[in-house]
Scaffold this motif. Sequence first.
Motif, PDB file in Angstrom:
ATOM      1  N   LEU A  48     -28.984  31.865 -21.301  1.00 28.07           N
ATOM      2  CA  LEU A  48     -28.416  30.950 -22.287  1.00 28.07           C
ATOM      3  C   LEU A  48     -28.860  29.509 -22.038  1.00 28.07           C
ATOM      4  CD1 LEU A  48     -26.454  30.646 -24.694  1.00 28.07           C
ATOM      5  CD2 LEU A  48     -24.614  30.289 -23.031  1.00 28.07           C
ATOM      6  N   SER A  49     -29.041  29.154 -20.791  1.00 24.19           N
ATOM      7  CA  SER A  49     -29.360  27.764 -20.449  1.00 24.19           C
ATOM      8  C   SER A  49     -30.707  27.308 -20.997  1.00 24.19           C
ATOM      9  CB  SER A  49     -29.334  27.574 -18.931  1.00 24.19           C
ATOM     10  OG  SER A  49     -30.367  28.341 -18.314  1.00 24.19           O
ATOM     11  N   VAL A  50     -31.608  28.239 -21.334  1.00 28.61           N
ATOM     12  CA  VAL A  50     -32.930  27.850 -21.831  1.00 28.61           C
ATOM     13  C   VAL A  50     -33.058  28.018 -23.345  1.00 28.61           C
ATOM     14  CG1 VAL A  50     -34.018  28.406 -19.625  1.00 28.61           C
ATOM     15  CG2 VAL A  50     -33.874  30.167 -21.395  1.00 28.61           C
ATOM     16  N   LEU A  51     -31.971  28.459 -23.998  1.00 34.36           N
ATOM     17  CA  LEU A  51     -32.023  28.615 -25.453  1.00 34.36           C
ATOM     18  C   LEU A  51     -31.985  27.253 -26.135  1.00 34.36           C
ATOM     19  CD1 LEU A  51     -29.678  31.625 -26.382  1.00 34.36           C
ATOM     20  CD2 LEU A  51     -32.159  31.595 -26.196  1.00 34.36           C
ATOM     21  N   ASP A  52     -32.713  27.110 -27.252  1.00 36.58           N
ATOM     22  CA  ASP A  52     -32.642  25.861 -28.010  1.00 36.58           C
ATOM     23  C   ASP A  52     -31.398  25.884 -28.892  1.00 36.58           C
ATOM     24  OD1 ASP A  52     -33.180  27.469 -30.225  1.00 36.58           O
ATOM     25  OD2 ASP A  52     -35.332  27.024 -30.186  1.00 36.58           O
ATOM     26  N   LEU A  53     -31.146  24.762 -29.589  1.00 34.83           N
ATOM     27  CA  LEU A  53     -29.919  24.621 -30.366  1.00 34.83           C
ATOM     28  C   LEU A  53     -29.793  25.680 -31.454  1.00 34.83           C
ATOM     29  CD1 LEU A  53     -29.741  20.730 -30.788  1.00 34.83           C
ATOM     30  CD2 LEU A  53     -28.577  22.167 -29.108  1.00 34.83           C
ATOM     31  N   ASP A  54     -30.895  25.958 -32.150  1.00 36.09           N
ATOM     32  CA  ASP A  54     -30.845  26.927 -33.246  1.00 36.09           C
ATOM     33  C   ASP A  54     -30.468  28.313 -32.755  1.00 36.09           C
ATOM     34  OD1 ASP A  54     -31.460  25.010 -35.066  1.00 36.09           O
ATOM     35  OD2 ASP A  54     -33.598  25.473 -35.154  1.00 36.09           O
ATOM     36  N   ARG A  91     -28.890  29.065 -29.891  1.00 41.02           N
ATOM     37  CA  ARG A  91     -27.510  29.052 -29.400  1.00 41.02           C
ATOM     38  C   ARG A  91     -26.540  29.202 -30.574  1.00 41.02           C
ATOM     39  NH1 ARG A  91     -26.196  26.875 -24.180  1.00 41.02           N
ATOM     40  NH2 ARG A  91     -24.172  26.283 -25.078  1.00 41.02           N
ATOM     41  N   LEU A  92     -26.838  28.509 -31.664  1.00 43.51           N
ATOM     42  CA  LEU A  92     -25.979  28.586 -32.836  1.00 43.51           C
ATOM     43  C   LEU A  92     -26.012  29.993 -33.433  1.00 43.51           C
ATOM     44  CD1 LEU A  92     -24.135  26.902 -34.686  1.00 43.51           C
ATOM     45  CD2 LEU A  92     -26.136  26.450 -36.097  1.00 43.51           C
ATOM     46  N   GLU A  93     -27.186  30.606 -33.454  1.00 39.98           N
ATOM     47  CA  GLU A  93     -27.314  31.975 -33.965  1.00 39.98           C
ATOM     48  C   GLU A  93     -26.471  32.942 -33.140  1.00 39.98           C
ATOM     49  OE1 GLU A  93     -30.701  35.446 -33.885  1.00 39.98           O
ATOM     50  OE2 GLU A  93     -31.359  33.389 -34.300  1.00 39.98           O
ATOM     51  N   LEU A  94     -26.512  32.773 -31.801  1.00 43.59           N
ATOM     52  CA  LEU A  94     -25.710  33.628 -30.927  1.00 43.59           C
ATOM     53  C   LEU A  94     -24.218  33.384 -31.149  1.00 43.59           C
ATOM     54  CD1 LEU A  94     -25.430  35.627 -28.576  1.00 43.59           C
ATOM     55  CD2 LEU A  94     -25.650  33.682 -26.997  1.00 43.59           C
ATOM     56  N   ALA A  95     -23.844  32.115 -31.289  1.00 40.32           N
ATOM     57  CA  ALA A  95     -22.432  31.784 -31.517  1.00 40.32           C
ATOM     58  C   ALA A  95     -21.923  32.391 -32.817  1.00 40.32           C
ATOM     59  CB  ALA A  95     -22.243  30.272 -31.525  1.00 40.32           C
ATOM     60  N   GLU A  96     -22.736  32.383 -33.857  1.00 37.95           N
ATOM     61  CA  GLU A  96     -22.336  32.978 -35.134  1.00 37.95           C
ATOM     62  C   GLU A  96     -22.059  34.470 -34.985  1.00 37.95           C
ATOM     63  OE1 GLU A  96     -24.323  31.802 -38.862  1.00 37.95           O
ATOM     64  OE2 GLU A  96     -25.581  30.571 -37.559  1.00 37.95           O
ATOM     65  N   ALA A  97     -22.816  35.128 -34.098  1.00 40.29           N
ATOM     66  CA  ALA A  97     -22.626  36.563 -33.898  1.00 40.29           C
ATOM     67  C   ALA A  97     -21.397  36.868 -33.044  1.00 40.29           C
ATOM     68  CB  ALA A  97     -23.876  37.163 -33.248  1.00 40.29           C
ATOM     69  N   LEU A  98     -20.974  35.893 -32.222  1.00 39.41           N
ATOM     70  CA  LEU A  98     -19.859  36.124 -31.310  1.00 39.41           C
ATOM     71  C   LEU A  98     -18.525  35.598 -31.827  1.00 39.41           C
ATOM     72  CD1 LEU A  98     -21.426  35.250 -27.821  1.00 39.41           C
ATOM     73  CD2 LEU A  98     -21.024  37.504 -28.799  1.00 39.41           C
ATOM     74  N   ILE A 131     -18.433  27.266 -26.258  1.00 39.83           N
ATOM     75  CA  ILE A 131     -17.275  26.616 -26.870  1.00 39.83           C
ATOM     76  C   ILE A 131     -17.721  25.534 -27.848  1.00 39.83           C
ATOM     77  CG2 ILE A 131     -15.326  25.069 -26.423  1.00 39.83           C
ATOM     78  CD1 ILE A 131     -14.654  27.913 -25.818  1.00 39.83           C
ATOM     79  N   GLU A 132     -18.731  24.760 -27.475  1.00 40.98           N
ATOM     80  CA  GLU A 132     -19.191  23.681 -28.355  1.00 40.98           C
ATOM     81  C   GLU A 132     -19.678  24.225 -29.698  1.00 40.98           C
ATOM     82  OE1 GLU A 132     -22.053  21.249 -26.440  1.00 40.98           O
ATOM     83  OE2 GLU A 132     -20.823  20.963 -24.652  1.00 40.98           O
ATOM     84  N   GLU A 133     -20.411  25.318 -29.652  1.00 42.42           N
ATOM     85  CA  GLU A 133     -20.898  25.917 -30.898  1.00 42.42           C
ATOM     86  C   GLU A 133     -19.738  26.478 -31.720  1.00 42.42           C
ATOM     87  OE1 GLU A 133     -24.319  25.081 -28.619  1.00 42.42           O
ATOM     88  OE2 GLU A 133     -22.524  26.176 -28.012  1.00 42.42           O
ATOM     89  N   PHE A 134     -18.761  27.073 -31.044  1.00 46.31           N
ATOM     90  CA  PHE A 134     -17.586  27.566 -31.770  1.00 46.31           C
ATOM     91  C   PHE A 134     -16.866  26.411 -32.465  1.00 46.31           C
ATOM     92  CE2 PHE A 134     -17.111  31.248 -28.492  1.00 46.31           C
ATOM     93  CZ  PHE A 134     -18.151  31.925 -29.104  1.00 46.31           C
ATOM     94  N   LEU A 135     -16.738  25.287 -31.758  1.00 51.41           N
ATOM     95  CA  LEU A 135     -16.095  24.109 -32.342  1.00 51.41           C
ATOM     96  C   LEU A 135     -16.844  23.631 -33.583  1.00 51.41           C
ATOM     97  CD1 LEU A 135     -15.210  22.100 -29.117  1.00 51.41           C
ATOM     98  CD2 LEU A 135     -13.573  22.791 -30.866  1.00 51.41           C
ATOM     99  N   GLN A 136     -18.164  23.679 -33.527  1.00 51.18           N
ATOM    100  CA  GLN A 136     -18.972  23.217 -34.656  1.00 51.18           C
ATOM    101  C   GLN A 136     -18.833  24.138 -35.870  1.00 51.18           C
ATOM    102  OE1 GLN A 136     -23.080  22.007 -33.443  1.00 51.18           O
ATOM    103  NE2 GLN A 136     -22.291  22.440 -31.410  1.00 51.18           N
TER     104      GLN A 136
END
Length: 702
Positions: free
Chosen positions: A304-310, A312-319, A457-462
Amino acid sequence: LVFKEFVVAKFGSQTWSKVLRKCSCDDEDSVIEMRQYEDSLTLQIIGAGIEVTGVSFDGGVELFGRFFVGYLAQQGWVAMLTSMGSNFREFVQNLNEMHHILERDFRSSIFPFFSTSEDESGNLLLSYTSRRFLPSLVRGILGELAAVLFKVKAEFVELSTDKISRVTWSVKFSQLAVAGELEETPKPQRCFGWFQLHEALTSMCRGLPGVEALTCCSANTAEVEAITEVVAVSLTLPQTAMKREEDRDVESEASPQRSRSFLQSPMHRSSPGEEVQAGNALTSVTMIRHQYGIEPTRHLADWLSVLDLDHRLELAEALIRAVPASKVSCQWYELGGLAITQTSFWDPQLRLSDFYSWSDCWRHEGEERSATSTSTSEGPFHFVSHSWWPPQDWHQIMGERCFYADIKAAELCIAAKDLCAEYLHDASRWEEARFWIDKCCIRQGDQEFMSLSIQLIEEFLQLCDGMVVLFSWSYLTRLWCVYEWACFLVFHEPENLVICIDSFYRDSTEDKFLDAVRSFSVDGCQCTDPSDWKILEKKIDEYYGCRENFERFLRVSVIAITARSLAARGARSKLGLTKWVKLAQDLGFEELAKALSVADPSAWRKAALDGEVKMIAQDFQTAIKAQNDIWFAENVAPILAAERRRAVQQKVYQKMQVHRRTVQRALTEHSLKRRLTIGPRLSDSVRSMKSHASVAAEHSPA
């Protein structure tokens, strides 16, 4: 219906039959529904009741007030009543706070005003003001509550009255002898909301001859007491409500009996190890590794630490998941009985894998949903920030019969009504509101899955529409809580942060909230898991550069948003914003102090009562809130925006702006268009209405 039960309980069923015959009423069913009736029918029945029983109007109304307390108890309102104070004096001082909560909950209802003070001898002075002036009723209700809840005898001595809308009493009270344990009362066959009971109650006395000139005098008091001694049955409240978990430890919210009842709830439909399937949602580590081709030996945190913003957001949408408001919140009258599942959920020690099945995947439109899904794409979706544990002095301040879990469940329900009134223009659809709460939106028991979710958490907040904060006076001592607050305001506008403070904030806790802001520091915050400290400290340094910037922004934003919530009380609270203006001045936030001083809740309430904003507000409470939102947007929000630019690192701020645009693009691309189905916010409509009025005034003849 209420009046029938009153007559039968106090005077017997034969008396009720006489009342019906006096009214020439052959069909009893036509007059005992829980609804508001025409004044003519109400007057006829009440008049017949007074004539048949032989009591005076004042005496009958006061006696009915005493009876009404028991009726409320049977309908489930004991939890709210006992949460309003640990003694009778404190209860009376909190009457306005209680009625504000009721006005938020039952949005078309307008309750009376109360104010308290003390004379030179320290006696309590109580003033009652109402457009429907019924002092005998108030005296009966408060007198019975004093006896039943606090075991004191209250004596009301009238000091002054205009005999139309206002009366002031000197209230003296003495301790009553306790006659054994409270008896269990049978559970009611029907359950009605406070609004229904309030409407029925006020309907009974509206238009009666002499109501406008109703007074409270010692002769009437003596008459009622005499009647009570002859015919009144001693009132008993439900033992379960009064004695519920008396010896429960503050540090251990769990109750074995409560948990057993909770585990038998029909909501528990899946076993702890069962994977919840919902379309293409990712609900386990195995599914994530398979979806993204991650080697079994690689740690997800490293990946996860090397994923870019897009990505990370894609993963957050799935979770990301959402739980319906109906599963984690309840109305006040459901506490202690019907809502055992919802209140037990807030027990900090009760963490079950089953909770995950309560939530649904945050689905995209057009995708298949699970057969058990109850969420809707139209309802507002908010992140819930809160402290699981109550303040250590909770029972000392709030009383032994006021429970933290109950307050949270009821406050979140009212927040859901506020949100649905704002987003859907219909507070009655509150069950359609959805929330992100870690206990049921992150699979418990799977440490790797939990760790991955926490890092998102940050992506969930967004991805949420906003954030709801259950704001107790210990909230600012929890590091995760203050981080969620500050992080949310980096990505969202302050108008999208809603705090639930009404049931926590009263005269006895006001200074605790003020001190929490004044003394706030990162070093003073607590964190359950010491390893989280390094993660959060790193985020603070990354976003704000130093702790001083973070702490300043936190203080400014907390003062501003707390003031917005208090101003929304519409001048009902005597506490007001005075101390918060002073706090802003003391901390050097002069511009903010001036902005808070502009607020005029009294004028907002008057405009709502006079119907000046009726054309765009579907109820009284929404009319006040819309005006409050305008004041905040025009005077306070610009200050917070400037403070955010000042506090957040420039590079981070620019990156966050890009990230916000990425989120908005993702919402559009994936057809997550809830906002497009909601329509304009009421505050925008009010602002537009005021703008048109100003233009018309400029062009009108002098």
